[in-house]
Design a protein around this motif. Structure first.
Motif, mmCIF file in Angstrom:
data_model
loop_
_atom_site.group_PDB
_atom_site.id
_atom_site.type_symbol
_atom_site.label_atom_id
_atom_site.label_comp_id
_atom_site.label_asym_id
_atom_site.label_seq_id
_atom_site.Cartn_x
_atom_site.Cartn_y
_atom_site.Cartn_z
ATOM 1 N N UNK A 44 0.752 -0.812 0.137
ATOM 2 C CA UNK A 44 0.105 -0.194 0.147
ATOM 3 C C UNK A 44 1.078 1.111 0.050
ATOM 4 N N UNK A 45 1.842 1.689 0.837
ATOM 5 C CA UNK A 45 3.388 2.292 0.732
ATOM 6 C C UNK A 45 3.672 2.352 -0.875
ATOM 7 N N UNK A 46 4.038 1.484 -1.304
ATOM 8 C CA UNK A 46 4.655 1.886 -2.650
ATOM 9 C C UNK A 46 3.615 1.716 -3.473
ATOM 10 N N UNK A 47 1.927 1.450 -3.273
ATOM 11 C CA UNK A 47 0.671 2.223 -3.932
ATOM 12 C C UNK A 47 1.056 3.946 -4.159
ATOM 13 N N UNK A 48 1.031 4.248 -3.146
ATOM 14 C CA UNK A 48 0.475 5.541 -2.605
ATOM 15 C C UNK A 48 1.828 6.305 -3.136
ATOM 16 N N UNK A 49 3.084 5.687 -2.842
ATOM 17 C CA UNK A 49 4.273 6.697 -3.756
ATOM 18 C C UNK A 49 4.297 6.574 -5.033
ATOM 19 N N UNK A 50 3.044 6.185 -5.601
ATOM 20 C CA UNK A 50 3.482 5.745 -6.846
ATOM 21 C C UNK A 50 2.525 7.065 -7.582
ATOM 22 N N UNK A 51 1.815 7.804 -6.611
ATOM 23 C CA UNK A 51 1.405 9.280 -6.754
ATOM 24 C C UNK A 51 2.422 10.296 -5.905
ATOM 25 N N UNK A 52 3.344 9.880 -5.834
ATOM 26 C CA UNK A 52 4.687 10.564 -5.115
ATOM 27 C C UNK A 52 3.812 10.693 -4.068
ATOM 28 N N UNK A 53 3.027 10.898 -3.482
ATOM 29 C CA UNK A 53 2.809 10.978 -1.629
ATOM 30 C C UNK A 53 4.194 11.095 -1.302
ATOM 31 N N UNK A 54 4.657 11.960 -0.127
ATOM 32 C CA UNK A 54 5.884 11.891 0.567
ATOM 33 C C UNK A 54 5.581 11.843 2.182
ATOM 34 N N UNK A 55 4.037 12.620 2.867
ATOM 35 C CA UNK A 55 4.513 12.812 3.690
ATOM 36 C C UNK A 55 3.637 11.953 4.528
ATOM 37 N N UNK A 56 4.239 11.860 5.963
ATOM 38 C CA UNK A 56 3.290 10.251 6.414
ATOM 39 C C UNK A 56 2.166 10.448 6.556
#
Length: 138
Positions: free
Chosen positions: A51-63
């Motif tokens: 899920x973290x990897x999926x979020x990072x695909x959208x360049x989400x960076x804040x916790x």
């Protein structure tokens, strides 16, 4: 009065993926036990990591954004971001990167959230949680 800016607060939060994974798992255990109570811990850890990897695909960076994204995966649907309106909002370059996730809750997305909640395709849901299964089958 002491004021702590968001970037100062973020400096005290977990910074590597392992710590972020642990933080999100602890959050889910405390806040959403009913969503995860039948999931073995090892599977939960893989799900959160993916899920973290999926979020990072959208360049989400804040916790907060990453944890929110993964929480929605558990609460609504693991592939909620495949709804075109939601996906567009997460990639809309006219919105500053650090505002894209939060604006999902500021704009009217009622129909998009309803569509996301109705995503019942088990293989699509499984591939959202375990994308490595796709590469094994191909």
């Amino acid at each position: 009065m002491l004021r702590i800016r968001e970037n100062q607060f973020e400096a005290f939060l977990p910074v590597n993926d392992r710590k972020i994974t642990d933080f999100i798992i602890n959050h889910l255990i405390k806040e959403s036990q009913d969503l995860i109570d039948r999931i073995p811990y090892d599977s939960l850890k893989v799900m959160v990591t993916n899920g973290i990897a999926r979020a990072k695909k959208y360049n989400l960076s804040s916790l907060a954004d990453i944890a929110g994204f993964v929480s929605i995966m558990f609460e609504i649907a693991p592939n909620f971001d495949e709804i075109p309106e939601i996906q567009y909002a997460l990639t809309d370059e006219s919105i500053p990167q650090n505002k894209r996730f939060s604006q999902l809750f500021e704009r009217r997305f009622d129909s998009a959230w309803e569509l996301a909640a109705d995503l019942n395709d088990d293989s699509a849901r499984a591939s959202a949680w375990f994308p490595e299964l796709l590469t094994e089958e191909e």
